[in-house]
Structures are given as structure tokens and as C-alpha cells.
Design a protein around this motif. Sequence first.
Motif, PDB file in Angstrom:
ATOM      1  N   ALA A  92       0.839  -1.209   0.000  1.00 44.94           N
ATOM      2  CA  ALA A  92       0.000   0.000   0.000  1.00 44.94           C
ATOM      3  C   ALA A  92       0.868   1.251   0.000  1.00 44.94           C
ATOM      4  O   ALA A  92       0.586   2.227  -0.709  1.00 44.94           O
ATOM      5  N   LYS A  93       1.950   1.233   0.792  1.00 45.75           N
ATOM      6  CA  LYS A  93       2.877   2.365   0.827  1.00 45.75           C
ATOM      7  C   LYS A  93       3.609   2.519  -0.507  1.00 45.75           C
ATOM      8  O   LYS A  93       3.750   3.631  -1.039  1.00 45.75           O
ATOM      9  N   GLN A  94       4.086   1.406  -1.064  1.00 47.91           N
ATOM     10  CA  GLN A  94       4.808   1.461  -2.340  1.00 47.91           C
ATOM     11  C   GLN A  94       3.921   2.023  -3.453  1.00 47.91           C
ATOM     12  O   GLN A  94       4.345   2.892  -4.224  1.00 47.91           O
ATOM     13  N   LEU A  95       2.701   1.520  -3.536  1.00 49.68           N
ATOM     14  CA  LEU A  95       1.827   1.914  -4.644  1.00 49.68           C
ATOM     15  C   LEU A  95       1.317   3.340  -4.492  1.00 49.68           C
ATOM     16  O   LEU A  95       1.191   4.071  -5.488  1.00 49.68           O
ATOM     17  N   SER A  96       1.007   3.751  -3.271  1.00 51.50           N
ATOM     18  CA  SER A  96       0.577   5.140  -3.088  1.00 51.50           C
ATOM     19  C   SER A  96       1.731   6.085  -3.414  1.00 51.50           C
ATOM     20  O   SER A  96       1.522   7.148  -4.036  1.00 51.50           O
ATOM     21  N   SER A  97       2.951   5.707  -3.066  1.00 48.11           N
ATOM     22  CA  SER A  97       4.120   6.522  -3.399  1.00 48.11           C
ATOM     23  C   SER A  97       4.318   6.585  -4.909  1.00 48.11           C
ATOM     24  O   SER A  97       4.631   7.647  -5.467  1.00 48.11           O
ATOM     25  N   LEU A  98       4.129   5.449  -5.587  1.00 45.80           N
ATOM     26  CA  LEU A  98       4.272   5.423  -7.038  1.00 45.80           C
ATOM     27  C   LEU A  98       3.202   6.278  -7.712  1.00 45.80           C
ATOM     28  O   LEU A  98       3.477   6.974  -8.709  1.00 45.80           O
ATOM     29  N   ASP A  99       1.986   6.277  -7.164  1.00 46.85           N
ATOM     30  CA  ASP A  99       0.942   7.127  -7.735  1.00 46.85           C
ATOM     31  C   ASP A  99       1.282   8.606  -7.535  1.00 46.85           C
ATOM     32  O   ASP A  99       1.002   9.442  -8.404  1.00 46.85           O
ATOM     33  N   ILE A 101       4.478   9.838  -7.232  1.00 47.77           N
ATOM     34  CA  ILE A 101       5.620  10.126  -8.100  1.00 47.77           C
ATOM     35  C   ILE A 101       5.167  10.334  -9.543  1.00 47.77           C
ATOM     36  O   ILE A 101       5.686  11.198 -10.257  1.00 47.77           O
ATOM     37  N   SER A 102       4.185   9.549  -9.976  1.00 44.70           N
ATOM     38  CA  SER A 102       3.690   9.640 -11.357  1.00 44.70           C
ATOM     39  C   SER A 102       2.591  10.685 -11.519  1.00 44.70           C
ATOM     40  O   SER A 102       2.094  10.880 -12.632  1.00 44.70           O
ATOM     41  N   ASN A 103       2.205  11.324 -10.417  1.00 43.38           N
ATOM     42  CA  ASN A 103       1.105  12.298 -10.433  1.00 43.38           C
ATOM     43  C   ASN A 103      -0.195  11.684 -10.946  1.00 43.38           C
ATOM     44  O   ASN A 103      -0.877  12.231 -11.812  1.00 43.38           O
ATOM     45  N   GLY A 104      -0.512  10.514 -10.379  1.00 43.52           N
ATOM     46  CA  GLY A 104      -1.819   9.911 -10.650  1.00 43.52           C
ATOM     47  C   GLY A 104      -1.907   9.111 -11.925  1.00 43.52           C
ATOM     48  O   GLY A 104      -2.980   9.035 -12.531  1.00 43.52           O
ATOM     49  N   ARG A 105      -0.806   8.457 -12.322  1.00 39.49           N
ATOM     50  CA  ARG A 105      -0.833   7.699 -13.583  1.00 39.49           C
ATOM     51  C   ARG A 105      -0.822   6.184 -13.390  1.00 39.49           C
ATOM     52  O   ARG A 105      -0.792   5.434 -14.363  1.00 39.49           O
ATOM     53  N   LEU A 106      -0.866   5.718 -12.152  1.00 42.81           N
ATOM     54  CA  LEU A 106      -0.745   4.282 -11.889  1.00 42.81           C
ATOM     55  C   LEU A 106      -2.053   3.543 -12.141  1.00 42.81           C
ATOM     56  O   LEU A 106      -3.124   3.990 -11.740  1.00 42.81           O
ATOM     57  N   MET A 107      -1.937   2.374 -12.798  1.00 43.03           N
ATOM     58  CA  MET A 107      -3.040   1.418 -12.907  1.00 43.03           C
ATOM     59  C   MET A 107      -2.522   0.090 -12.374  1.00 43.03           C
ATOM     60  O   MET A 107      -1.473  -0.396 -12.811  1.00 43.03           O
ATOM     61  N   LEU A 108      -3.245  -0.481 -11.423  1.00 39.57           N
ATOM     62  CA  LEU A 108      -2.811  -1.727 -10.782  1.00 39.57           C
ATOM     63  C   LEU A 108      -3.558  -2.908 -11.381  1.00 39.57           C
ATOM     64  O   LEU A 108      -4.736  -3.117 -11.115  1.00 39.57           O
ATOM     65  N   PRO A 165       1.167  10.000   2.771  1.00 36.08           N
ATOM     66  CA  PRO A 165       0.089  10.590   1.987  1.00 36.08           C
ATOM     67  C   PRO A 165      -0.695   9.538   1.209  1.00 36.08           C
ATOM     68  O   PRO A 165      -0.171   8.466   0.923  1.00 36.08           O
ATOM     69  N   LYS A 166      -1.942   9.878   0.916  1.00 33.84           N
ATOM     70  CA  LYS A 166      -2.799   8.995   0.139  1.00 33.84           C
ATOM     71  C   LYS A 166      -2.437   9.094  -1.346  1.00 33.84           C
ATOM     72  O   LYS A 166      -1.767  10.039  -1.774  1.00 33.84           O
ATOM     73  N   PRO A 167      -2.886   8.130  -2.154  1.00 38.13           N
ATOM     74  CA  PRO A 167      -2.653   8.226  -3.595  1.00 38.13           C
ATOM     75  C   PRO A 167      -3.281   9.489  -4.188  1.00 38.13           C
ATOM     76  O   PRO A 167      -4.239  10.042  -3.627  1.00 38.13           O
ATOM     77  N   VAL A 168      -2.758   9.927  -5.314  1.00 38.99           N
ATOM     78  CA  VAL A 168      -3.339  11.077  -6.022  1.00 38.99           C
ATOM     79  C   VAL A 168      -4.745  10.748  -6.503  1.00 38.99           C
ATOM     80  O   VAL A 168      -5.673  11.547  -6.361  1.00 38.99           O
ATOM     81  N   GLN A 169      -4.911   9.558  -7.085  1.00 39.40           N
ATOM     82  CA  GLN A 169      -6.202   9.168  -7.656  1.00 39.40           C
ATOM     83  C   GLN A 169      -7.177   8.810  -6.537  1.00 39.40           C
ATOM     84  O   GLN A 169      -6.809   8.141  -5.575  1.00 39.40           O
ATOM     85  N   LYS A 170      -8.408   9.263  -6.672  1.00 38.64           N
ATOM     86  CA  LYS A 170      -9.431   9.038  -5.667  1.00 38.64           C
ATOM     87  C   LYS A 170     -10.554   8.167  -6.222  1.00 38.64           C
ATOM     88  O   LYS A 170     -10.993   8.383  -7.335  1.00 38.64           O
ATOM     89  N   PRO A 171     -11.015   7.176  -5.441  1.00 39.57           N
ATOM     90  CA  PRO A 171     -10.560   6.882  -4.074  1.00 39.57           C
ATOM     91  C   PRO A 171      -9.193   6.202  -4.013  1.00 39.57           C
ATOM     92  O   PRO A 171      -8.566   6.171  -2.977  1.00 39.57           O
TER      93      PRO A 171
END
Length: 315
Positions: A92-99, A101-108, A165-171
Motif C-alpha cells: 500500500a505504501k509502495q503503490l501510493s508513493s508510485l501514484d 511520483i507519477s502524479n496519478g498515472r498508476l493502474m494496478l 500521503p494517500k494516492p493522487v487518484q481518488k478513491p
Amino acid sequence: MPAPVSFGIAMRNFTRFPEMPDAGALIDYGVRMEELGFSSLWVWDHILLGTDPNFPIIDSLSLLTAVAARTKTIKIGTGVLVLPLRNPVILAKQLSSLDLISNGRLMLGAAVGWYKREFDAVGIPYERRGKVMDRNLDILKRLWTEDSVTGEWDELNLRNAVMFPKPVQKPHPPILIGGYVDVVLKRAATKGDGWLTYFYTPEGYREAWAKISAYAEEAGRDPADLYSLNQLPIYVGPRDVGQAKMTEWLHAEWDLSKGSLSTFDSAIVGTPAECAEQIAAHIATGVKKIVFVPWRYEKEQIDLLAHEVLPLLRK
């Protein structure tokens, strides 16, 4: 009116031994794919893969983080992350950080996995991977959306766990569930934000998506709100040459899940016009994202796809 299909591309972060993946070249590849106009970039995920031969692989999340730092607009995704292998709190920490860093571009993209040797090495019971998958999904979502999380899941004891911090993308970043058996299709329809598959023909995709749609409706969800993604191999060139090349490559470096509708017959092969016609048959199924796996990831193949095939579909 439905949104137009978007076109992504896969990254070759695994090779066949003795060839080794080149980290620097892969990061440059990600930058180039953004320049060529692909909407998304997808990596494969394993900790261990194969023995003889083995398939060296660069960690999916580390590679996506590096690509995110060098790009601005291309979405980055895992196709798929073997979710039960990962500690969900750390993930959860890794993926929220990646989101971030990418400014909300992550798709899991996530799935239960299939390689038992990998599970044994990490210490996760292979037979419980479905239950662990559901548990991990629950923990990820709660840590991403709640200010404080308390609960016990197996050996995991969260007591007022606060993760910011939470991910950029909501929710949270979109979660696409990979797999093919009915319980997985139901998981995609009810617990995920959509479904991801690979090497499905239009007919196979329609059959599976009909099940997902039914499960979603039963759960009170609109199937039209779900993501859908199909990864397809492609060779641009004369069919009489390309078909043999594609068949040899697929059998050398790829496995198909027993019991799934994945098939090497899904390969797109032909001239630019022929490829565009075959891709159009996939678009007609309503799939929202097509991710191409170019033959041997050759630069010439990627350029032909970007410059001669996709413009025919965007007209």
C-alpha cells in the motif's frame, strides 16, 4: 457515446536466460513509448520465474517508478502484479508513493499467480492464494481511503494504522483483476475496478465479459463503469513470413494458462491494413484498452505499429 478505445504497449522486463534485461534501455523505452503516443505502458511481474530455462526479470514496481520519473503523461501499469506474494501494508505504501511520483498515472493490474515455486520461496501458502488476494485487496483499499485502520487479518494486526500521503487518484488507483475462472471474474466485477486479460480472441473476450457483466449487475454495479483490457501480440509485415515468426516466438517465451481462453490464435499478424482490420474486431467487442505485445519488442515493429497501424484506427 462510449469513450474510444485506448492503445497501450507492453515492456520487456523479462527475458530468456542467458539474455538479461537492460534496466537503462527499458527506462529509455518507456520514454520513447510516451513520445510515440501510446496511452499506457505495462510491465510483467514475478519474483522468480523458471529454472531451466529461467527468465530473468526486473522488479515491476522499481521499473515503473524509474519510468514515472522520466515521463509526464503515459499511464503506467502492472500486467499483472502477483498480489498474494506481497505484504499488503508495505505494498500500500509502495503503490501510493508510485501514484504520487507519477502524479496519478498508476493502474494496478493484479492476480493470484500460478507459479507455486514462487509462493513456496516467499512463504505464502499457494493453496490459500485466492483468500490472501481478497485479504490484500481489502487492506490496500482501507489504507488508501481511511484515515486510520484497525483490524486483524491472519498474521497482520493493524492497530490505528495511519498511512499518509494517500494516492493522487481518488478513491485509489484503478484495480484491474486478472484471471479467467468464474470466481476471479466475479472478483473483478465486484471487488475490482475492472478486468485485465491476455491473448483473448474477440470471441473469448465476449464470452468472459458477458459473465463479468452479469456478476456486476447482480452486485448492483454498472458494467459500463468497469475497465477492460486485453493484451495482444502483434507482428506487422507479410502474413506468410510473420505467422511463422510469431508462432516460434510465442512458443519459446510464453505460457498459456490451462483452462483459460487465452490462445496464440489471438496474435495480430499482417500488413498495416490487415492488422488494423483484426484490431477493429477487438474494438467491436467494447474492450476499453488494448495493450500490444510487439513481436520480440523490436524497434521496427513498434514504429510500424505506431506510425502505420494505429493511424488507420484513429481516423
